[in-house]
Design an enzyme around this catalytic site. Sequence first.
Site, PDB file in Angstrom:
ATOM      1  N   ASP A   1     110.536 -51.209   0.137  1.00 28.88           N
ATOM      2  CA  ASP A   1     109.527 -50.157  -0.010  1.00 28.88           C
ATOM      3  C   ASP A   1     108.389 -50.710  -0.852  1.00 28.88           C
ATOM      4  O   ASP A   1     108.592 -51.574  -1.706  1.00 28.88           O
ATOM      5  CB  ASP A   1     110.122 -48.922  -0.681  1.00 28.88           C
ATOM      6  CG  ASP A   1     110.971 -48.079   0.255  1.00 28.88           C
ATOM      7  OD1 ASP A   1     110.825 -48.221   1.484  1.00 28.88           O
ATOM      8  OD2 ASP A   1     111.774 -47.268  -0.236  1.00 28.88           O
TER       9      ASP A   1
ATOM     10  N   ASP B   1     108.978 -45.697   7.157  1.00 30.73           N
ATOM     11  CA  ASP B   1     109.196 -44.306   6.751  1.00 30.73           C
ATOM     12  C   ASP B   1     108.126 -43.391   7.341  1.00 30.73           C
ATOM     13  O   ASP B   1     108.420 -42.291   7.817  1.00 30.73           O
ATOM     14  CB  ASP B   1     109.186 -44.181   5.228  1.00 30.73           C
ATOM     15  CG  ASP B   1     110.281 -44.985   4.548  1.00 30.73           C
ATOM     16  OD1 ASP B   1     111.320 -45.246   5.182  1.00 30.73           O
ATOM     17  OD2 ASP B   1     110.088 -45.355   3.378  1.00 30.73           O
TER      18      ASP B   1
END
EC number: 3.4.23.36
Length: 157
Positions: A114, A131
């Site tokens: 991330d 995402d």
Amino acid sequence: MLKTTKKSLLVFMGVFFLIFGVDQAIKYAILEGFRYESLMIDIVLVFNKGVAFSLLSFLEGGLKYLQILLILGLFIFLMRQRELFKNHAIEFGMVFGAGVSNVLDRFVHGGVVDYVYYHYGFDFAIFNFADVMIDVGVGVLLLKQFFFKQKQNKIKA
């Protein structure tokens, strides 16, 4: 019917590999040291051991196997729901391409890579391109289903 399913599968695969490839390319740049800081958004490297908002991180290494089972189960279900798959091949390609990319991260890096940190006015969870593609894919699918139902109800009335 077979022709339509074959076309839908090709569309699905094209979108799948596009999303998967773009996500992995961005993550490669992040892993190689790309960083950015601003008043609103930072690009930082974080390995997420859980799912959204780090939920289920207590499952540790078992989470990736659970996610593989979930992805395979959903794919088998979709292959049996030909009409649903045909009508949403793009959305499913987005969701599956992004999902598989995130699961690959778990095997290769020990957690999902991330990097987008939004912090203007409040702190938000750190997330990645995959995402966003999952959210967009599911959102478009839900909107299409909602408007399709609306259209069907008007036809019946």
